[in-house]
Design a protein around this motif. Structure first.
Motif, PDB file in Angstrom:
ATOM      1  N   ARG A 224      53.602  31.818  48.490  1.00 42.95           N
ATOM      2  CA  ARG A 224      53.436  33.001  47.653  1.00 42.95           C
ATOM      3  C   ARG A 224      53.365  34.231  48.529  1.00 42.95           C
ATOM      4  O   ARG A 224      52.862  34.168  49.646  1.00 42.95           O
ATOM      5  CB  ARG A 224      52.151  32.899  46.834  1.00 42.95           C
ATOM      6  N   PHE A 225      53.861  35.340  48.004  1.00 43.44           N
ATOM      7  CA  PHE A 225      53.692  36.590  48.725  1.00 43.44           C
ATOM      8  C   PHE A 225      52.985  37.629  47.860  1.00 43.44           C
ATOM      9  O   PHE A 225      52.987  38.817  48.157  1.00 43.44           O
ATOM     10  CB  PHE A 225      55.009  37.117  49.303  1.00 43.44           C
ATOM     11  N   ALA A 226      52.323  37.155  46.801  1.00 42.53           N
ATOM     12  CA  ALA A 226      51.459  38.002  45.981  1.00 42.53           C
ATOM     13  C   ALA A 226      50.456  37.101  45.276  1.00 42.53           C
ATOM     14  O   ALA A 226      50.757  35.936  44.991  1.00 42.53           O
ATOM     15  CB  ALA A 226      52.277  38.783  44.968  1.00 42.53           C
ATOM     16  N   ASP A 227      49.273  37.639  45.030  1.00 40.92           N
ATOM     17  CA  ASP A 227      48.295  36.894  44.251  1.00 40.92           C
ATOM     18  C   ASP A 227      47.292  37.859  43.639  1.00 40.92           C
ATOM     19  O   ASP A 227      47.303  39.058  43.911  1.00 40.92           O
ATOM     20  CB  ASP A 227      47.595  35.814  45.086  1.00 40.92           C
ATOM     21  N   VAL A 228      46.437  37.323  42.787  1.00 43.54           N
ATOM     22  CA  VAL A 228      45.394  38.115  42.146  1.00 43.54           C
ATOM     23  C   VAL A 228      44.143  37.257  42.050  1.00 43.54           C
ATOM     24  O   VAL A 228      44.228  36.034  41.901  1.00 43.54           O
ATOM     25  CB  VAL A 228      45.837  38.628  40.755  1.00 43.54           C
TER      26      VAL A 228
ATOM     27  N   ARG B  38      40.805  56.946  43.714  1.00 47.72           N
ATOM     28  CA  ARG B  38      39.633  56.408  44.417  1.00 47.72           C
ATOM     29  C   ARG B  38      39.531  54.900  44.223  1.00 47.72           C
ATOM     30  O   ARG B  38      39.454  54.411  43.102  1.00 47.72           O
ATOM     31  CB  ARG B  38      38.365  57.089  43.907  1.00 47.72           C
ATOM     32  N   ARG B  39      39.503  54.195  45.312  1.00 48.95           N
ATOM     33  CA  ARG B  39      39.410  52.728  45.303  1.00 48.95           C
ATOM     34  C   ARG B  39      38.152  52.253  44.579  1.00 48.95           C
ATOM     35  O   ARG B  39      38.182  51.305  43.816  1.00 48.95           O
ATOM     36  CB  ARG B  39      39.429  52.250  46.753  1.00 48.95           C
ATOM     37  N   ASP B  40      37.029  52.939  44.810  1.00 49.34           N
ATOM     38  CA  ASP B  40      35.754  52.490  44.236  1.00 49.34           C
ATOM     39  C   ASP B  40      35.640  52.741  42.734  1.00 49.34           C
ATOM     40  O   ASP B  40      34.725  52.228  42.094  1.00 49.34           O
ATOM     41  CB  ASP B  40      34.576  53.112  44.988  1.00 49.34           C
ATOM     42  N   SER B  41      36.540  53.510  42.151  1.00 44.61           N
ATOM     43  CA  SER B  41      36.495  53.752  40.707  1.00 44.61           C
ATOM     44  C   SER B  41      37.477  52.863  39.938  1.00 44.61           C
ATOM     45  O   SER B  41      37.557  52.945  38.722  1.00 44.61           O
ATOM     46  CB  SER B  41      36.794  55.224  40.403  1.00 44.61           C
ATOM     47  N   ALA B  42      38.189  52.002  40.652  1.00 44.26           N
ATOM     48  CA  ALA B  42      39.247  51.200  40.017  1.00 44.26           C
ATOM     49  C   ALA B  42      38.711  49.911  39.405  1.00 44.26           C
ATOM     50  O   ALA B  42      37.797  49.283  39.934  1.00 44.26           O
ATOM     51  CB  ALA B  42      40.322  50.864  41.043  1.00 44.26           C
ATOM     52  N   ASP B  43      39.324  49.524  38.299  1.00 42.05           N
ATOM     53  CA  ASP B  43      39.102  48.211  37.692  1.00 42.05           C
ATOM     54  C   ASP B  43      40.050  47.192  38.327  1.00 42.05           C
ATOM     55  O   ASP B  43      39.704  46.031  38.497  1.00 42.05           O
ATOM     56  CB  ASP B  43      39.365  48.264  36.181  1.00 42.05           C
ATOM     57  N   ILE B  44      41.255  47.660  38.627  1.00 43.68           N
ATOM     58  CA  ILE B  44      42.283  46.826  39.257  1.00 43.68           C
ATOM     59  C   ILE B  44      42.709  47.529  40.541  1.00 43.68           C
ATOM     60  O   ILE B  44      43.047  48.710  40.522  1.00 43.68           O
ATOM     61  CB  ILE B  44      43.514  46.646  38.343  1.00 43.68           C
ATOM     62  N   ARG B  45      42.675  46.790  41.651  1.00 50.28           N
ATOM     63  CA  ARG B  45      43.163  47.311  42.931  1.00 50.28           C
ATOM     64  C   ARG B  45      44.437  46.579  43.301  1.00 50.28           C
ATOM     65  O   ARG B  45      44.506  45.354  43.191  1.00 50.28           O
ATOM     66  CB  ARG B  45      42.139  47.077  44.036  1.00 50.28           C
ATOM     67  N   ILE B  46      45.426  47.328  43.772  1.00 50.94           N
ATOM     68  CA  ILE B  46      46.646  46.722  44.293  1.00 50.94           C
ATOM     69  C   ILE B  46      46.698  47.050  45.777  1.00 50.94           C
ATOM     70  O   ILE B  46      46.815  48.208  46.172  1.00 50.94           O
ATOM     71  CB  ILE B  46      47.907  47.233  43.575  1.00 50.94           C
ATOM     72  N   ASP B  47      46.589  46.008  46.603  1.00 51.21           N
ATOM     73  CA  ASP B  47      46.523  46.170  48.049  1.00 51.21           C
ATOM     74  C   ASP B  47      47.758  45.597  48.720  1.00 51.21           C
ATOM     75  O   ASP B  47      48.310  44.588  48.271  1.00 51.21           O
ATOM     76  CB  ASP B  47      45.287  45.447  48.611  1.00 51.21           C
ATOM     77  N   ARG B  48      48.147  46.237  49.824  1.00 54.74           N
ATOM     78  CA  ARG B  48      49.172  45.687  50.714  1.00 54.74           C
ATOM     79  C   ARG B  48      48.495  44.647  51.580  1.00 54.74           C
ATOM     80  O   ARG B  48      47.542  44.954  52.280  1.00 54.74           O
ATOM     81  CB  ARG B  48      49.749  46.770  51.624  1.00 54.74           C
ATOM     82  N   ALA B  49      48.972  43.434  51.524  1.00 58.78           N
ATOM     83  CA  ALA B  49      48.327  42.391  52.325  1.00 58.78           C
ATOM     84  C   ALA B  49      49.254  41.205  52.476  1.00 58.78           C
ATOM     85  O   ALA B  49      50.020  40.882  51.570  1.00 58.78           O
ATOM     86  CB  ALA B  49      47.033  41.937  51.655  1.00 58.78           C
ATOM     87  N   SER B  50      49.177  40.570  53.610  1.00 56.85           N
ATOM     88  CA  SER B  50      49.885  39.310  53.802  1.00 56.85           C
ATOM     89  C   SER B  50      49.071  38.204  53.148  1.00 56.85           C
ATOM     90  O   SER B  50      47.847  38.209  53.219  1.00 56.85           O
ATOM     91  CB  SER B  50      50.063  39.014  55.287  1.00 56.85           C
TER      92      SER B  50
END
Length: 192
Positions: A104-108, A80-92
């Motif tokens: 860059r092709f990744a960030d936080v 569940r996305r809403d229960s996460a402390d860290i989310r890893i998303d596919r995104a440009s």
């Protein structure tokens, strides 16, 4: 939101047991508004954006990166996305104009919030799909290092937290874990 006095949390058990004397790069870790970005409740919950029919490899690589860090830090994959402390998303990752830094092709990024009068944070990692597998895996390893609290970069190519991608991406090094442990020995306003 009222900020508490920075205090040190107990180390997560895995880091408390870690002993290594090969050095670290803690001097390159930056403080943020709440001091150091450390987690105080374990395991830290990680959500990986689910796959569509073309992106199962991406999910597998992101999950592999989580499992690699899990050997050194208490992590749990959640559905569940809403229960996460860290989310890893596919995104440009959008290019910035004029370009002032390398592509860059990744960030936080982190978000602060207050829950039950306690300062908390969540991390959102974005990793661009459609890159070579090894590059996506290396990017996920690196960004997870940031999300766990290493808010800085190593100057050695043999560390996951080296500031740039290298031809042969390294695995998580003892120096990476030593640095993470040093971060967790510092006071923070998070979790209080």
């Amino acid at each position: 939101m009222a900020l508490s006095v920075p205090k040190v949390h107990p180390l997560p058990p895995i880091l408390a047991e870690w002993t290594d004397r090969s050095g670290d790069y803690f001097d390159r870790v930056q403080k943020t508004e709440p001091e150091y970005l450390v987690w105080s409740r374990f395991p830290v919950k990680v959500y990986v954006q689910p796959a569509d029919q073309w992106s199962q490899t991406w999910v597998t690589l992101m999950t592999q990166a989580v499992n690699e860090w899990k050997a050194y830090f208490p992590l749990e994959l959640v559905d569940r996305r809403d229960s996460a402390d860290i989310r890893i998303d596919r995104a440009s990752i959008p290019l910035r104009f004029p370009p002032v830094e390398r592509v860059r092709f990744a960030d936080v990024r982190f978000e602060l919030y207050e829950q039950d009068a306690i300062l908390q944070h969540r991390m959102i990692i974005r990793v661009q799909p459609n890159r070579p597998d090894l590059s996506m895996l290396a990017a996920a390893r690196h960004e997870l290092g940031h999300a766990l609290g290493i808010w800085g970069h190593s100057s050695l190519e043999t560390d996951v937290m080296y500031f740039s991608q290298v031809r042969t991406p390294p695995l998580i090094s003892a120096r990476d874990v030593n640095t993470l442990k040093r971060v967790y020995e510092q006071p923070t306003r998070l979790g209080w």
